[in-house]
Design an enzyme around this catalytic site. Sequence first.
Site, PDB file in Angstrom:
ATOM      1  N   PRO A  90       9.906  -7.112  35.640  1.00  0.00           N
ATOM      2  CA  PRO A  90      10.887  -8.114  35.250  1.00  0.00           C
ATOM      3  C   PRO A  90      10.603  -9.520  35.778  1.00  0.00           C
ATOM      4  CG  PRO A  90      11.988  -6.139  36.040  1.00  0.00           C
ATOM      5  CD  PRO A  90      10.522  -5.935  36.247  1.00  0.00           C
ATOM      6  N   ASN A  91      10.758 -10.474  34.901  1.00  0.00           N
ATOM      7  CA  ASN A  91      10.711 -11.910  35.196  1.00  0.00           C
ATOM      8  C   ASN A  91       9.299 -12.453  35.421  1.00  0.00           C
ATOM      9  OD1 ASN A  91      13.609 -12.356  35.153  1.00  0.00           O
ATOM     10  ND2 ASN A  91      13.659 -11.101  36.999  1.00  0.00           N
ATOM     11  N   ARG A 116       9.017 -20.202  36.829  1.00  0.00           N
ATOM     12  CA  ARG A 116       9.992 -19.517  37.679  1.00  0.00           C
ATOM     13  C   ARG A 116       9.716 -19.830  39.155  1.00  0.00           C
ATOM     14  NH1 ARG A 116       9.522 -13.189  39.342  1.00  0.00           N
ATOM     15  NH2 ARG A 116      11.540 -13.066  40.416  1.00  0.00           N
ATOM     16  N   TYR A 156       6.381 -18.756  43.726  1.00  0.00           N
ATOM     17  CA  TYR A 156       5.392 -17.962  42.973  1.00  0.00           C
ATOM     18  C   TYR A 156       4.199 -18.773  42.470  1.00  0.00           C
ATOM     19  CZ  TYR A 156       9.177 -14.584  43.145  1.00  0.00           C
ATOM     20  OH  TYR A 156      10.155 -13.729  43.583  1.00  0.00           O
ATOM     21  N   ASN A 194       2.735  -5.041  39.590  1.00  0.00           N
ATOM     22  CA  ASN A 194       3.721  -5.912  40.209  1.00  0.00           C
ATOM     23  C   ASN A 194       5.057  -5.531  39.587  1.00  0.00           C
ATOM     24  OD1 ASN A 194       5.404  -7.821  41.236  1.00  0.00           O
ATOM     25  ND2 ASN A 194       4.032  -9.552  40.908  1.00  0.00           N
ATOM     26  N   ALA A 197      11.419  -7.179  41.007  1.00  0.00           N
ATOM     27  CA  ALA A 197      12.550  -6.709  41.809  1.00  0.00           C
ATOM     28  C   ALA A 197      12.713  -5.193  41.754  1.00  0.00           C
ATOM     29  CB  ALA A 197      13.834  -7.400  41.355  1.00  0.00           C
ATOM     30  N   GLU A 208       0.116  -1.692  44.611  1.00  0.00           N
ATOM     31  CA  GLU A 208       1.310  -2.542  44.547  1.00  0.00           C
ATOM     32  C   GLU A 208       0.899  -3.987  44.855  1.00  0.00           C
ATOM     33  OE1 GLU A 208       4.358  -1.257  47.327  1.00  0.00           O
ATOM     34  OE2 GLU A 208       5.437  -3.171  47.139  1.00  0.00           O
ATOM     35  N   HIS A 235       2.079  -8.223  44.974  1.00  0.00           N
ATOM     36  CA  HIS A 235       3.107  -9.267  44.940  1.00  0.00           C
ATOM     37  C   HIS A 235       2.454 -10.613  45.156  1.00  0.00           C
ATOM     38  CE1 HIS A 235       6.193  -6.176  45.124  1.00  0.00           C
ATOM     39  NE2 HIS A 235       5.480  -5.614  46.080  1.00  0.00           N
ATOM     40  N   LEU A 236       2.959 -11.598  44.429  1.00  0.00           N
ATOM     41  CA  LEU A 236       2.470 -12.963  44.667  1.00  0.00           C
ATOM     42  C   LEU A 236       2.973 -13.465  46.019  1.00  0.00           C
ATOM     43  CD1 LEU A 236       3.571 -13.256  41.233  1.00  0.00           C
ATOM     44  CD2 LEU A 236       1.609 -14.709  41.624  1.00  0.00           C
ATOM     45  N   ARG A 253      10.730 -12.620  53.272  1.00  0.00           N
ATOM     46  CA  ARG A 253      11.801 -13.241  52.492  1.00  0.00           C
ATOM     47  C   ARG A 253      13.154 -12.585  52.809  1.00  0.00           C
ATOM     48  NH1 ARG A 253       9.874 -13.398  46.503  1.00  0.00           N
ATOM     49  NH2 ARG A 253      11.742 -14.720  46.351  1.00  0.00           N
ATOM     50  N   ARG A 263      14.371  -7.571  50.175  1.00  0.00           N
ATOM     51  CA  ARG A 263      12.986  -7.448  49.702  1.00  0.00           C
ATOM     52  C   ARG A 263      12.109  -6.667  50.673  1.00  0.00           C
ATOM     53  NH1 ARG A 263      12.934 -11.007  45.261  1.00  0.00           N
ATOM     54  NH2 ARG A 263      14.361 -12.743  45.610  1.00  0.00           N
TER      55      ARG A 263
HETATM   56  C1  DQA Z   1       7.521 -10.237  43.504  1.00  0.00           C
HETATM   57  C2  DQA Z   1       8.462 -10.104  44.712  1.00  0.00           C
HETATM   58  C3  DQA Z   1       9.778  -9.471  44.304  1.00  0.00           C
HETATM   59  O1  DQA Z   1      10.634  -9.381  45.435  1.00  0.00           O
HETATM   60  C4  DQA Z   1      10.464 -10.284  43.245  1.00  0.00           C
HETATM   61  O2  DQA Z   1      11.656  -9.653  42.829  1.00  0.00           O
HETATM   62  C5  DQA Z   1       9.582 -10.584  42.085  1.00  0.00           C
HETATM   63  C6  DQA Z   1       8.200 -10.953  42.348  1.00  0.00           C
HETATM   64  C7  DQA Z   1       6.254 -11.016  43.850  1.00  0.00           C
HETATM   65  O3  DQA Z   1       5.300 -10.941  43.069  1.00  0.00           O
HETATM   66  O4  DQA Z   1       6.201 -11.728  44.855  1.00  0.00           O
HETATM   67  O5  DQA Z   1      10.015 -10.584  40.941  1.00  0.00           O
HETATM   68  O6  DQA Z   1       7.142  -8.939  43.100  1.00  0.00           O
END
Ligand code: DQA
Length: 149
Positions: free
Chosen positions: A9-10, A17, A22, A73, A76, A97, A99-100, A106, A110
């Site tokens: 998502p997102n 964003r 990010y 990735n 959330a 796994e 993450h950026l 954070r 998270r």
């Molecule tokens: C994320 C970290 C997550 O906590 C967040 O909800 C994201 C992006 C990252 O790539 O840093 O959507 O996965």
Amino acid sequence: MRIAVIDGPNLNLLGEREPQIYGAVTLEEIRRSLEETARGLGVELEFHQSNHEGDLVDALHAVRQRAQAVILNAGALTHYGLSLRDAISAVRLPVIEVHLSNPDAREPFRRTSVIAPVVRGRIAGFGAHSYELALLAAVRLVDPGAGRR
Ligand code: DQA
């Protein structure tokens, strides 16, 4: 070797964003750069992105027969996506796994990753470069001699 890159998502909004967290790079740019690295390594990639947990579960199911590893990735869903977590253990593919940002640095929510116990490892905090590092890790995992011959 075939590796699936799955984004949750997102992540389709990368670039616009919260760039302070990010970065300014779009998902399309990340994919292009990964393609270039993959070409040099003789690796085939396939990409999936969805804002819906069930679609990500479907994507994992779909790639289980044709990919040897997954770079994920989960956005959330990392923090609460239990059906995604179950899909990861169900498909028995090594999942990295990614993450950026560094979620541990954070907000408190998270710091929980429900997928952490079922992934092979985690790369976080290096911006778009996290994906490149994950690709190298995935390739080494699948073929430990890759790039050394
Ligand atoms: C994320 C970290 C997550 O906590 C967040 O909800 C994201 C992006 C990252 O790539 O840093 O959507 O996965």
